[in-house]
Design a protein around this motif. Structure first.
Motif, PDB file in Angstrom:
ATOM      1  N   LEU A   1      41.028  47.456  35.254  1.00  0.00           N
ATOM      2  CA  LEU A   1      39.616  47.207  35.523  1.00  0.00           C
ATOM      3  C   LEU A   1      39.243  45.736  35.386  1.00  0.00           C
ATOM      4  CD1 LEU A   1      38.124  50.290  33.631  1.00  0.00           C
ATOM      5  CD2 LEU A   1      38.452  50.044  36.088  1.00  0.00           C
ATOM      6  N   ALA A   2      39.891  45.044  34.467  1.00  0.00           N
ATOM      7  CA  ALA A   2      39.489  43.666  34.180  1.00  0.00           C
ATOM      8  C   ALA A   2      40.023  42.661  35.189  1.00  0.00           C
ATOM      9  CB  ALA A   2      39.944  43.281  32.771  1.00  0.00           C
ATOM     10  N   VAL A   3      41.213  42.893  35.729  1.00  0.00           N
ATOM     11  CA  VAL A   3      41.870  41.900  36.584  1.00  0.00           C
ATOM     12  C   VAL A   3      41.652  42.187  38.068  1.00  0.00           C
ATOM     13  CG1 VAL A   3      44.109  40.838  37.107  1.00  0.00           C
ATOM     14  CG2 VAL A   3      43.577  41.523  34.788  1.00  0.00           C
ATOM     15  N   SER A   4      41.092  43.348  38.377  1.00  0.00           N
ATOM     16  CA  SER A   4      41.020  43.772  39.773  1.00  0.00           C
ATOM     17  C   SER A   4      39.780  43.265  40.507  1.00  0.00           C
ATOM     18  CB  SER A   4      41.050  45.305  39.850  1.00  0.00           C
ATOM     19  OG  SER A   4      39.930  45.864  39.182  1.00  0.00           O
ATOM     20  N   ASN A   5      39.215  42.134  40.078  1.00  0.00           N
ATOM     21  CA  ASN A   5      38.039  41.622  40.788  1.00  0.00           C
ATOM     22  C   ASN A   5      38.403  40.950  42.102  1.00  0.00           C
ATOM     23  OD1 ASN A   5      39.290  39.576  39.279  1.00  0.00           O
ATOM     24  ND2 ASN A   5      37.471  38.307  39.375  1.00  0.00           N
ATOM     25  N   ASN A   6      39.691  40.684  42.325  1.00  0.00           N
ATOM     26  CA  ASN A   6      40.141  40.206  43.634  1.00  0.00           C
ATOM     27  C   ASN A   6      41.588  40.631  43.856  1.00  0.00           C
ATOM     28  OD1 ASN A   6      42.039  37.947  42.850  1.00  0.00           O
ATOM     29  ND2 ASN A   6      40.162  37.200  41.877  1.00  0.00           N
ATOM     30  N   ALA A   7      42.021  40.544  45.105  1.00  0.00           N
ATOM     31  CA  ALA A   7      43.324  41.072  45.492  1.00  0.00           C
ATOM     32  C   ALA A   7      44.483  40.253  44.939  1.00  0.00           C
ATOM     33  CB  ALA A   7      43.425  41.162  47.015  1.00  0.00           C
ATOM     34  N   VAL A   8      44.315  38.929  44.833  1.00  0.00           N
ATOM     35  CA  VAL A   8      45.401  38.074  44.358  1.00  0.00           C
ATOM     36  C   VAL A   8      45.741  38.392  42.910  1.00  0.00           C
ATOM     37  CG1 VAL A   8      46.065  35.710  43.829  1.00  0.00           C
ATOM     38  CG2 VAL A   8      44.966  36.218  45.994  1.00  0.00           C
ATOM     39  N   ASN A   9      44.718  38.479  42.056  1.00  0.00           N
ATOM     40  CA  ASN A   9      44.952  38.818  40.660  1.00  0.00           C
ATOM     41  C   ASN A   9      45.605  40.189  40.533  1.00  0.00           C
ATOM     42  OD1 ASN A   9      43.645  36.428  40.165  1.00  0.00           O
ATOM     43  ND2 ASN A   9      41.853  37.330  39.194  1.00  0.00           N
ATOM     44  N   ALA A  10      45.122  41.150  41.323  1.00  0.00           N
ATOM     45  CA  ALA A  10      45.668  42.502  41.275  1.00  0.00           C
ATOM     46  C   ALA A  10      47.139  42.510  41.671  1.00  0.00           C
ATOM     47  CB  ALA A  10      44.859  43.421  42.188  1.00  0.00           C
ATOM     48  N   LEU A  11      47.476  41.787  42.737  1.00  0.00           N
ATOM     49  CA  LEU A  11      48.860  41.741  43.192  1.00  0.00           C
ATOM     50  C   LEU A  11      49.760  41.070  42.158  1.00  0.00           C
ATOM     51  CD1 LEU A  11      50.935  42.217  45.439  1.00  0.00           C
ATOM     52  CD2 LEU A  11      50.298  40.002  46.409  1.00  0.00           C
ATOM     53  N   GLY A  12      49.303  39.974  41.590  1.00  0.00           N
ATOM     54  CA  GLY A  12      50.108  39.256  40.596  1.00  0.00           C
ATOM     55  C   GLY A  12      50.406  40.104  39.376  1.00  0.00           C
ATOM     56  N   LEU A  13      49.370  40.720  38.801  1.00  0.00           N
ATOM     57  CA  LEU A  13      49.581  41.547  37.619  1.00  0.00           C
ATOM     58  C   LEU A  13      50.353  42.810  37.962  1.00  0.00           C
ATOM     59  CD1 LEU A  13      48.948  41.689  34.583  1.00  0.00           C
ATOM     60  CD2 LEU A  13      47.001  43.137  35.174  1.00  0.00           C
ATOM     61  N   GLY A  14      50.124  43.354  39.154  1.00  0.00           N
ATOM     62  CA  GLY A  14      50.848  44.560  39.555  1.00  0.00           C
ATOM     63  C   GLY A  14      52.338  44.326  39.676  1.00  0.00           C
ATOM     64  N   ILE A  15      52.725  43.207  40.289  1.00  0.00           N
ATOM     65  CA  ILE A  15      54.149  42.889  40.420  1.00  0.00           C
ATOM     66  C   ILE A  15      54.774  42.654  39.048  1.00  0.00           C
ATOM     67  CG2 ILE A  15      55.783  41.157  41.274  1.00  0.00           C
ATOM     68  CD1 ILE A  15      53.994  40.823  43.715  1.00  0.00           C
ATOM     69  N   ALA A  16      54.051  41.963  38.164  1.00  0.00           N
ATOM     70  CA  ALA A  16      54.559  41.744  36.807  1.00  0.00           C
ATOM     71  C   ALA A  16      54.777  43.068  36.086  1.00  0.00           C
ATOM     72  CB  ALA A  16      53.586  40.863  36.018  1.00  0.00           C
ATOM     73  N   THR A  17      53.879  44.022  36.289  1.00  0.00           N
ATOM     74  CA  THR A  17      54.015  45.332  35.649  1.00  0.00           C
ATOM     75  C   THR A  17      55.203  46.102  36.206  1.00  0.00           C
ATOM     76  OG1 THR A  17      51.609  45.407  35.316  1.00  0.00           O
ATOM     77  CG2 THR A  17      52.813  47.477  35.101  1.00  0.00           C
TER      78      THR A  17
END
Length: 224
Positions: A32-48
């Protein structure tokens, strides 16, 4: 001994029936906190995804030499080591993205999905299936995170993957979907994350023809 789950079952569970973000509702803090834009979501998602694959693989490899009374501390040490390696690599190669994500990268250590899969699945099966399970759970989390990020950015700013050139070195991802868009601020604020996640959960439940029990492949994992 239960038979080992097949790859199709593992993938289906991670991507759909046992999705960490939509079904189990795990890792909601970064979701919920990082998903305010697609770039942040993609970066954290790949790290996960990387953290889940690496952690599951290592845990499976050491499962026979880890005593039961120290198993959980050993798993926590493995998770912390993997996440620290990912964070340092991100800081070295993608410093702008690391600066934006900030504390949420090391907080991957506290993601219940990682510890849960290490204990419930990776510690009971071979490294190949453990790695596949980590990949499936990670991709399932990634697509939900990305769906929320794209939706919020599109509604809030009229763009998709804005800043991908500076943060990810991928300028070809940047897209202005709605030129001269004045924006919808609520979509970019914390309430927007809850609303979009709720809509995704409702959509999934609506598309599901009949409620089915979540069958965790770990229940079929043998002690190989």
């Amino acid at each position: 001994m239960n038979p080992s789950p097949n790859p199709r079952t593992i993938l289906e569970y991670g991507l759909s029936s046992g999705n960490a973000g939509l079904v189990q509702l795990l890792g909601l803090c970064p979701l919920l906190a990082v998903s305010n834009n697609a770039v942040n979501a993609l970066g954290l998602g790949i790290a996960t995804v990387l953290a889940l694959v690496a952690t599951n693989t290592v845990v499976s490899m050491i499962r026979r030499i880890t005593r039961r009374d120290v198993r959980i501390p050993a798993f926590v040490m493995v998770i912390a080591s993997v996440v620290t390696t990912i964070e340092l690599s991100m800081r070295a190669f993608l410093p702008e993205l690391h600066a934006v994500l900030g504390l949420f990268v090391p907080l991957i250590v506290t993601n219940c999905a990682i510890m849960g899969r290490a204990e419930a699945f990776a510690s009971r099966t071979d490294p190949a299936r453990a790695a596949l399970d980590g990949f499936a759970i990670g991709i399932g989390f990634l697509w939900v995170l990305l769906a929320i990020g794209v939706t919020r950015e599109l509604l809030g700013a009229g763009t998709v993957f804005a800043g991908a050139g500076a943060l990810l070195q991928m300028p070809w991802l940047e897209l202005t979907a709605i030129p001269d868009y004045r924006g919808f601020l609520v979509a970019l604020l914390p309430p927007g994350a809850f609303v979009v996640l709720a809509l995704l959960i409702a959509l999934r439940n609506r598309l599901q023809r009949a409620p089915e029990p979540v069958r965790d492949p770990s229940t079929a994992a043998g002690t190989t």
